[in-house]
Design a protein around this motif. Structure first.
Motif, PDB file in Angstrom:
ATOM      1  N   LYS A 179       0.821  -1.202   0.000  1.00 29.94           N
ATOM      2  CA  LYS A 179       0.000   0.000   0.000  1.00 29.94           C
ATOM      3  C   LYS A 179       0.862   1.262   0.000  1.00 29.94           C
ATOM      4  O   LYS A 179       1.897   1.317   0.675  1.00 29.94           O
ATOM      5  CB  LYS A 179      -0.907  -0.014   1.233  1.00 29.94           C
ATOM      6  N   ALA A 180       0.415   2.260  -0.737  1.00 35.01           N
ATOM      7  CA  ALA A 180       1.101   3.550  -0.774  1.00 35.01           C
ATOM      8  C   ALA A 180       1.013   4.239   0.590  1.00 35.01           C
ATOM      9  O   ALA A 180       0.011   4.129   1.290  1.00 35.01           O
ATOM     10  CB  ALA A 180       0.476   4.441  -1.836  1.00 35.01           C
ATOM     11  N   VAL A 181       2.076   4.958   0.944  1.00 33.23           N
ATOM     12  CA  VAL A 181       2.135   5.716   2.183  1.00 33.23           C
ATOM     13  C   VAL A 181       1.982   7.203   1.846  1.00 33.23           C
ATOM     14  O   VAL A 181       2.674   7.728   0.969  1.00 33.23           O
ATOM     15  CB  VAL A 181       3.490   5.492   2.899  1.00 33.23           C
ATOM     16  N   TYR A 182       1.079   7.868   2.528  1.00 32.02           N
ATOM     17  CA  TYR A 182       0.859   9.306   2.438  1.00 32.02           C
ATOM     18  C   TYR A 182       0.826   9.854   0.999  1.00 32.02           C
ATOM     19  O   TYR A 182       1.661  10.658   0.598  1.00 32.02           O
ATOM     20  CB  TYR A 182       1.890  10.077   3.268  1.00 32.02           C
ATOM     21  N   PRO A 183      -0.152   9.423   0.212  1.00 32.44           N
ATOM     22  CA  PRO A 183      -0.279  10.003  -1.125  1.00 32.44           C
ATOM     23  C   PRO A 183      -0.714  11.463  -0.997  1.00 32.44           C
ATOM     24  O   PRO A 183      -1.628  11.779  -0.224  1.00 32.44           O
ATOM     25  CB  PRO A 183      -1.365   9.146  -1.776  1.00 32.44           C
ATOM     26  N   HIS A 184      -0.044  12.353  -1.707  1.00 32.68           N
ATOM     27  CA  HIS A 184      -0.363  13.772  -1.585  1.00 32.68           C
ATOM     28  C   HIS A 184       0.086  14.527  -2.830  1.00 32.68           C
ATOM     29  O   HIS A 184       0.861  14.020  -3.646  1.00 32.68           O
ATOM     30  CB  HIS A 184       0.312  14.358  -0.342  1.00 32.68           C
ATOM     31  N   LEU A 185      -0.422  15.720  -2.952  1.00 32.24           N
ATOM     32  CA  LEU A 185       0.051  16.641  -3.973  1.00 32.24           C
ATOM     33  C   LEU A 185       1.029  17.588  -3.307  1.00 32.24           C
ATOM     34  O   LEU A 185       0.938  17.860  -2.119  1.00 32.24           O
ATOM     35  CB  LEU A 185      -1.114  17.450  -4.557  1.00 32.24           C
ATOM     36  N   CYS A 186       1.964  18.108  -4.089  1.00 33.80           N
ATOM     37  CA  CYS A 186       2.904  19.095  -3.572  1.00 33.80           C
ATOM     38  C   CYS A 186       2.933  20.281  -4.521  1.00 33.80           C
ATOM     39  O   CYS A 186       3.095  20.112  -5.738  1.00 33.80           O
ATOM     40  CB  CYS A 186       4.304  18.501  -3.421  1.00 33.80           C
ATOM     41  N   SER A 187       2.785  21.467  -3.957  1.00 25.77           N
ATOM     42  CA  SER A 187       2.835  22.674  -4.776  1.00 25.77           C
ATOM     43  C   SER A 187       4.002  23.573  -4.371  1.00 25.77           C
ATOM     44  O   SER A 187       3.943  24.789  -4.531  1.00 25.77           O
ATOM     45  CB  SER A 187       1.500  23.428  -4.696  1.00 25.77           C
ATOM     46  N   CYS A 188       5.075  22.949  -3.858  1.00 26.81           N
ATOM     47  CA  CYS A 188       6.264  23.753  -3.559  1.00 26.81           C
ATOM     48  C   CYS A 188       6.873  24.246  -4.879  1.00 26.81           C
ATOM     49  O   CYS A 188       6.623  23.686  -5.946  1.00 26.81           O
ATOM     50  CB  CYS A 188       7.286  22.953  -2.749  1.00 26.81           C
ATOM     51  N   GLU A 189       7.654  25.286  -4.789  1.00 27.79           N
ATOM     52  CA  GLU A 189       8.258  25.883  -5.981  1.00 27.79           C
ATOM     53  C   GLU A 189       9.103  24.873  -6.754  1.00 27.79           C
ATOM     54  O   GLU A 189       9.091  24.850  -7.985  1.00 27.79           O
ATOM     55  CB  GLU A 189       9.114  27.084  -5.566  1.00 27.79           C
ATOM     56  N   HIS A 190       9.812  24.019  -6.044  1.00 26.66           N
ATOM     57  CA  HIS A 190      10.673  23.049  -6.722  1.00 26.66           C
ATOM     58  C   HIS A 190       9.847  22.023  -7.497  1.00 26.66           C
ATOM     59  O   HIS A 190      10.177  21.683  -8.631  1.00 26.66           O
ATOM     60  CB  HIS A 190      11.595  22.354  -5.726  1.00 26.66           C
ATOM     61  N   CYS A 191       8.778  21.501  -6.885  1.00 32.34           N
ATOM     62  CA  CYS A 191       7.933  20.538  -7.605  1.00 32.34           C
ATOM     63  C   CYS A 191       7.269  21.196  -8.811  1.00 32.34           C
ATOM     64  O   CYS A 191       7.140  20.575  -9.867  1.00 32.34           O
ATOM     65  CB  CYS A 191       6.872  19.945  -6.672  1.00 32.34           C
ATOM     66  N   GLN A 192       6.855  22.445  -8.661  1.00 24.39           N
ATOM     67  CA  GLN A 192       6.242  23.133  -9.794  1.00 24.39           C
ATOM     68  C   GLN A 192       7.235  23.278 -10.948  1.00 24.39           C
ATOM     69  O   GLN A 192       6.899  23.027 -12.104  1.00 24.39           O
ATOM     70  CB  GLN A 192       5.716  24.505  -9.366  1.00 24.39           C
ATOM     71  N   LYS A 193       8.452  23.664 -10.641  1.00 27.94           N
ATOM     72  CA  LYS A 193       9.456  23.844 -11.702  1.00 27.94           C
ATOM     73  C   LYS A 193       9.908  22.508 -12.286  1.00 27.94           C
ATOM     74  O   LYS A 193      10.061  22.371 -13.492  1.00 27.94           O
ATOM     75  CB  LYS A 193      10.645  24.650 -11.190  1.00 27.94           C
ATOM     76  N   LEU A 194      10.123  21.515 -11.429  1.00 27.82           N
ATOM     77  CA  LEU A 194      10.545  20.201 -11.919  1.00 27.82           C
ATOM     78  C   LEU A 194       9.457  19.526 -12.741  1.00 27.82           C
ATOM     79  O   LEU A 194       9.726  18.893 -13.750  1.00 27.82           O
ATOM     80  CB  LEU A 194      10.936  19.290 -10.752  1.00 27.82           C
TER      81      LEU A 194
END
Length: 144
Positions: A30-45
């Motif tokens: 099972k996946a652990v802590y599925p989430h979205l991330c909107s930090c600047e680094h994730c947005q740019k990457l």
């Protein structure tokens, strides 16, 4: 057809990989802590408003492709690295110093329909774009 069981079994295996197919992997359980991330680094990457992450214990991940493991780029010095395919550039994984699991970019999985992949939170909500609703906090965030 993406036939996924309603309950994820502890020994369930899922496959994934990069766009060109050189890096392939299998995750178990099972996946652990599925989430979205909107930090600047994730947005740019990711080239998008959010990236979709879930974790698995490192011993539940097997790298199976001819390309081996991803190449890592340090995004937050001494804190985080993001893994990608050096050939096609696809974002695959994340190593965070304060999180024991290896993060997998959920979109790198071949099948993303499993109920344990539904995001339970969104990290760095303060950096989210205003036109996209944020994910409600169904599980306390360990970061941001």
């Amino acid at each position: 057809m993406n036939a996924t069981p309603a309950v994820v079994e502890a020994d369930q295996e899922r496959t994934g990989g990069c766009l060109c197919g050189k890096i392939r992997f299998t995750v178990r359980g099972k996946a652990v802590y599925p989430h979205l991330c909107s930090c600047e680094h994730c947005q740019k990457l990711g080239g998008a408003p959010v990236m979709w992450w879930a974790g698995w214990p490192t011993d539940a991940i097997t790298w199976t492709g001819e390309g081996g493991e991803p190449t890592y780029f340090t995004t937050f010095k001494d804190e985080a690295q993001r893994g990608f395919c050096p050939d096609c550039g696809a974002r695959i994984s994340a190593i965070d110093s304060d999180i024991p699991e290896l993060g997998i970019n959920v979109t790198a999985l071949d099948d993303t329909s499993s109920p344990d992949l539904v995001p339970v939170n969104q990290s760095f909500k303060d950096n989210a774009v205003p036109w996209l609703p944020v994910v409600a906090d169904a599980q306390h965030s360990p970061v941001g």
